[in-house]
Design an enzyme around this catalytic site. Structure first.
Site, mmCIF file in Angstrom:
data_model
loop_
_atom_site.group_PDB
_atom_site.id
_atom_site.type_symbol
_atom_site.label_atom_id
_atom_site.label_comp_id
_atom_site.label_asym_id
_atom_site.label_seq_id
_atom_site.Cartn_x
_atom_site.Cartn_y
_atom_site.Cartn_z
ATOM 1 N N GLU A 167 -8.062 -4.874 5.586
ATOM 2 C CA GLU A 167 -7.923 -4.641 4.143
ATOM 3 C C GLU A 167 -6.810 -5.506 3.551
ATOM 4 O O GLU A 167 -6.911 -5.957 2.411
ATOM 5 C CB GLU A 167 -7.639 -3.152 3.894
ATOM 6 N N ARG A 180 -9.907 16.770 7.665
ATOM 7 C CA ARG A 180 -10.764 17.201 6.544
ATOM 8 C C ARG A 180 -12.121 17.691 7.045
ATOM 9 O O ARG A 180 -12.686 17.101 7.972
ATOM 10 C CB ARG A 180 -11.001 16.040 5.569
ATOM 11 N N ASN A 199 0.873 -1.170 0.000
ATOM 12 C CA ASN A 199 0.000 0.000 0.000
ATOM 13 C C ASN A 199 0.908 1.217 0.000
ATOM 14 O O ASN A 199 1.476 1.568 1.033
ATOM 15 C CB ASN A 199 -0.889 -0.054 1.253
ATOM 16 N N ARG A 240 -2.689 -2.115 -3.254
ATOM 17 C CA ARG A 240 -3.839 -1.233 -3.078
ATOM 18 C C ARG A 240 -3.706 -0.116 -4.111
ATOM 19 O O ARG A 240 -2.670 0.552 -4.179
ATOM 20 C CB ARG A 240 -3.830 -0.625 -1.686
ATOM 21 N N HIS A 249 -12.524 3.564 0.401
ATOM 22 C CA HIS A 249 -12.584 2.556 1.466
ATOM 23 C C HIS A 249 -13.322 1.289 1.031
ATOM 24 O O HIS A 249 -13.793 0.514 1.867
ATOM 25 C CB HIS A 249 -13.282 3.090 2.742
#
Ligand code: ADP
Length: 397
Positions: free
Chosen positions: A383, A238, A9, A88, A177
């Site tokens: 994941e 964010r 990743n 990923r 996601h």
């Protein structure tokens, strides 16, 4: 000897890696490469809880980090067992609704999607090139964050702007996601003894980036992130949803450029912006308990906005059979979970305080009472396992 899958990743200056046993899913080695691209780049390996730091002096970049992984695997005597590599990849745009074995066409497609993920896709490609160079001849598989959300109906992904912007530029909701949602929805169905093909889940993936998705019969039907990961929930740094006119407002009042406003909304907002303290939920909780006003407000806004989204995702899913929490915050923050369930009590949730306190540090569990009309459950995401399983499937292992 069991076959092993290497999962990569890559961020622009980082690389998270893991080596998993194909059969058991056990992680034999994990690593984090940091400051890649800078002269003082390094990689930290973790084996059986023991950490080891290696400076990447000769080649302080993604290739150097993957090379160091190969050296480490050699030292552990595992090199020959690596059978495939899973990557990923953040955006596959509308081109991929499943993971895919990487060839030149796939690389061209990932490049084509760079405008949709300008920070992530180029970094993901660096990881792919490094793996192809260093683990010569092994199959590489791309697992896209966006793929799972390709089942969303048009009315969920089309923005209310001129339609030609979608046709000409691909301006639409893609969501992120997805790999986590796919894993968590399957696990939630198993955990609750429900048939996934007859299920309506709302899943909240709450990490540094946070989103929520409506998953009906195992398929994504809506999600809160948009064309970029800025839309939707309040996150670590964010802002999430905000009046788009804020761009003009800040440009006029602070003389900021478009890029500067984007940076403010992505990097200086969210929990950090509200609390004026930290983007880290653990720190916010600790300080809120001590009475810090900004931290208390940040937790409240985060939870309230999430609760409003849970209710709207119940509309998207056509009802709600369970609310599922995952990600670092979802798996650990009993405070936020309790607040969200209380805001959503009208949907039928009743928090079990003991169970809610107990569900943390990687433990799954139902956090609502036996009388709760609708259950809520904590499911730790994985994941890496999902990427490893896709990689094995598409490599024909
Ligand atoms: P990423 O999106 O980077 O993968 P994670 O899923 O690891 O992030 O989540 C990181 C977030 O989880 C941070 O805000 C962190 O503070 C929060 N977190 C981790 N452990 C706890 C805890 N025990 N209590 C509250 N928040 C936690």
């Amino acid at each position: 000897m069991s076959q092993l899958i290497l999962v990569l990743n890559c961020g622009s200056s980082s690389l998270k890696g893991a080596v998993l046993d194909k059969e058991t899913g056990d992680v034999l080695l994990s690593c984090l490469g940091e400051k890649l691209g800078l002269p003082d780049a390094y990689i930290t390996f973790k084996v059986n809880g023991q950490k080891e730091k290696v400076e990447l002096t000769a080649e302080p970049n993604h290739t150097g980090a993957v090379g160091a992984m190969l050296d480490k695997l050699k030292a552990m005597g595992l090199e020959s067992q690596i059978a495939a590599i899973g990557h990923r990849v953040v955006s596959g745009g509308e081109l991929y609704s499943d993971s895919v074995l990487i060839d030149d066409n796939v690389i061209a497609a990932i490049e084509k999607c760079i405008p949709l993920a300008p920070l992530h896709n180029p970094a993901n490609l660096l990881g792919i090139y490094a793996a192809q160079n260093i683990f010569k001849g092994l199959p590489n598989v791309a697992v896209f964050d966006t793929a799972f959300h390709q089942t969303m109906p048009e009315h969920a992904y089309i923005y209310a702007v001129p339609r030609r912007l979608y046709r000409e530029l691909g301006l639409r909701r893609y969501g992120f996601h997805g790999t986590s949602y796919r894993f968590v929805a399957t696990e939630a169905a198993r955990f609750l003894g429900k048939d996934i093909n007859d299920s309506r889940f709302v899943v909240a993936h709450l990490g540094n980036g946070a989103s929520v998705a409506a998953i009906r019969n195992g398929k994504s039907v809506d999600t809160s992130m948009g064309i970029t990961p800025l839309e939707g929930l309040v996150m670590g740094t964010r802002a999430g949803d905000i009046d788009a006119s804020v761009y003009e407002f800040l440009a006029d009042n602070l003389n900021l450029s478009v890029k500067e406003v984007t940076n403010l909304l992505n990097k200086q907002s969210g929990l950090l912006g509200i609390s004026e303290l930290s983007s880290d939920c653990r720190t916010i909780e600790e300080e809120a308990i001590k009475g810090h006003e900004g931290a208390k407000l940040a937790l409240e806004i985060f939870s309230y906005r999430l609760a409003k989204y849970v209710a709207s995702m119940a509309v998207a899913a056509g009802g709600i059979d369970a609310l599922v929490f995952t990600g670092g915050i979802g798996e650990n923050s009993d405070i936020i979970r309790a607040k969200v369930l209380n805001y959503c009590s009208f949907l039928g949730f009743e928090v079990d305080e003991q169970a809610n306190l107990a569900a943390r540090f990687g433990k799954d569990g139902i956090i609502t009472t036996a009388d709760s009309k609708v259950p809520s459950v904590v499911i730790p995401t994985n994941e890496e396992l999902m990427i490893a399983q896709d990689t094995a499937r598409l490599s024909g292992l």
